[in-house]
Design an enzyme around this catalytic site. Structure first.
Site, PDB file in Angstrom:
ATOM      1  N   TRP A 101       0.830  -1.211   0.000  1.00  0.00           N
ATOM      2  CA  TRP A 101       0.000   0.000   0.000  1.00  0.00           C
ATOM      3  C   TRP A 101       0.862   1.258   0.000  1.00  0.00           C
ATOM      4  CZ3 TRP A 101      -4.015  -1.569  -2.036  1.00  0.00           C
ATOM      5  CH2 TRP A 101      -4.701  -2.705  -1.605  1.00  0.00           C
ATOM      6  N   ASP A 171      -1.297   6.524   6.456  1.00  0.00           N
ATOM      7  CA  ASP A 171      -2.450   5.713   6.028  1.00  0.00           C
ATOM      8  C   ASP A 171      -2.815   4.809   7.203  1.00  0.00           C
ATOM      9  OD1 ASP A 171      -4.157   3.800   4.989  1.00  0.00           O
ATOM     10  OD2 ASP A 171      -2.876   3.240   3.301  1.00  0.00           O
ATOM     11  N   LYS A 195     -12.182  -1.417   6.361  1.00  0.00           N
ATOM     12  CA  LYS A 195     -11.454  -2.375   7.170  1.00  0.00           C
ATOM     13  C   LYS A 195     -12.020  -2.430   8.589  1.00  0.00           C
ATOM     14  CE  LYS A 195      -8.934  -2.859   3.604  1.00  0.00           C
ATOM     15  NZ  LYS A 195      -7.704  -2.216   3.205  1.00  0.00           N
TER      16      LYS A 195
HETATM   17  C1  PLP Z   1      -7.135  -1.784   1.900  1.00  0.00           C
HETATM   18  C2  PLP Z   1      -6.114  -0.754   2.053  1.00  0.00           C
HETATM   19  C3  PLP Z   1      -5.965   0.276   1.114  1.00  0.00           C
HETATM   20  C4  PLP Z   1      -6.765   0.331  -0.168  1.00  0.00           C
HETATM   21  O1  PLP Z   1      -8.059   0.735   0.061  1.00  0.00           O
HETATM   22  P1  PLP Z   1      -9.127   0.867  -1.150  1.00  0.00           P
HETATM   23  O2  PLP Z   1     -10.308   1.443  -0.430  1.00  0.00           O
HETATM   24  O3  PLP Z   1      -9.354  -0.498  -1.682  1.00  0.00           O
HETATM   25  O4  PLP Z   1      -8.576   1.807  -2.145  1.00  0.00           O
HETATM   26  C5  PLP Z   1      -5.014   1.237   1.363  1.00  0.00           C
HETATM   27  N1  PLP Z   1      -4.245   1.199   2.457  1.00  0.00           N
HETATM   28  C6  PLP Z   1      -4.350   0.218   3.383  1.00  0.00           C
HETATM   29  C7  PLP Z   1      -3.460   0.219   4.582  1.00  0.00           C
HETATM   30  C8  PLP Z   1      -5.283  -0.787   3.210  1.00  0.00           C
HETATM   31  O5  PLP Z   1      -5.390  -1.758   4.123  1.00  0.00           O
END
Ligand code: PLP
Length: 361
Positions: A101, A171, A195
């Protein structure tokens, strides 16, 4: 009705109480004669929902007045672009690459400026968090970016890397609201909500007010944090139902005792699983111990065929989505806020039985 223990990394489990409430309000939201999905985003009913959601999130995370809370369509990936477009004012940024990511966020930033990796754990398949005590951060870099919890590999930063005074961006998609987090050291925090918070398709950004309004000239209107900040996330039609569900999850979290209480529960769930893995003769957690995530627990048997058999048999027992990410294989149990302790205990019982059966076979 059948509910399984869903260990998916995302979209992931939501608290049953939240789903029940939403279903009760589906046809008639609190006497208004319509569902939240059918409501005007300009109505006072919806305004109450979004404002309450923001208040509750601010309370849960103790977010200071000087930060804006923004609800933005598009999930995590859109934030990779937004972070760069809004904050790479001098077109120079540093990234810690602790997984896929972060790597994707870096390649997105490279489209707009001179972004580069200052640390990486790619050499060992991202199974550890790189040393960030003395990063070669450039004097004129705009920010330092990192991904706090690495969903795919099951690693997490347990302390904030030294950004040498630069703006910190993180993030927090897969550790959002899993434990208390002081936002004050950060310029920008963002997370896709699927998540640990709500349905897929939206991110929440928490950004320091003074960083808004400096976006690169080519920034599309809908990728400028200013657009959301000036309109209280109501510039265009927002993902209303998503915000409503997130709001319910915030209320649920408050009822559980807030983020300190969640931390205690989450640490305990993770410890049960790691303790089992550490004594197992079949399963093994491939991550450096001190960097283990409390949200995503990865494990392998070392035999891909056996892994596959495990995932299949677990599913038959109502333990679903334990297959590891397609890029790493093995297994992964995502044990976010909504995963009850009983789900983790059932998984461990199943793993113990599976191990016993394999030993005898
Ligand atoms: C799942 C995830 C993403 C991507 O998210 P999307 O909504 O599918 O674009 C980005 N960063 C992390 C840490 C993730 O777990």
């Amino acid at each position: 009705m059948r509910r399984v223990y869903n260990f998916s990394a995302g979209p992931a489990m939501l608290p049953e109480e939240v789903l029940r409430e939403a279903s009760e309000e589906m046809l008639d939201y609190r006497g208004h004669g319509m569902s939240v999905m059918e409501m005007s985003h300009r109505s006072s009913m919806f305004r109450e929902i979004i404002e309450q959601a923001e208040r509750d999130l601010r309370e849960l995370m103790d977010i200071p007045e000087s930060y804006r809370v923004l609800f933005i369509q598009g999930g995590g990936h859109v934030q990779f672009a937004m972070a760069a477009l809004n904050l790479m004012v001098h077109r120079k940024a540093e990234y810690i690459v602790s997984g896929q990511w972060a790597k994707k966020a870096l390649s997105e930033a490279k489209r707009y400026g001179d972004a580069r990796a200052v640390a990486s754990s790619e050499d060992k398949c991202y199974s550890y968090i790189p040393d960030c005590s003395d990063l070669p951060i450039r004097e004129d870099a705009d920010y330092l970016y990192y991904c706090m919890n690495n969903t795919i590999y099951g690693t997490a930063f347990h302390s904030i890397p030294d950004g040498k005074g630069k703006i910190l961006v993180s993030d927090i998609s897969s550790c959002f609201l899993s434990e208390p987090l002081d936002v004050r050291p950060f310029g920008l925090l963002f997370g896709g909500v699927q998540k640990n918070v709500g349905p897929a398709g939206m991110a929440i950004a928490i950004i320091r007010e003074d960083l808004i309004g400096k976006a690169l000239p080519e920034t599309p209107t809908m990728l400028d944090y200013k657009t959301y900040s000036e309109s209280a996330s109501l510039y265009n039609t927002p993902p209303c139902y998503n915000i409503y569900i997130c709001g319910k999850v915030f209320q649920w979290l408050k009822k559980q005792g807030g983020l300190s209480a969640m931390r205690e529960i989450n640490v305990e769930k993770a410890k049960l699983l790691y303790d089992f893995l550490d004594q197992s003769r079949l399963f093994r957690n491939p991550v450096t111990k001190k960097d283990r995530s409390i949200m995503n627990v990865t494990f392998v048997t070392g035999d891909p065929e056996l892994d596959e058999k495990f995932v299949k048999e677990a599913k038959a027992e109502g333990l679903e989505n334990l297959k590891g990410h397609r890029t790493v294989g093995g297994m992964r149990a995502s044990i976010y806020n909504a995963m009850p302790r009983a789900g983790v205990e059932k998984l461990i019982r199943f793993m113990r039985d599976f191990e016993e059966r394999e030993r005898r076979a």
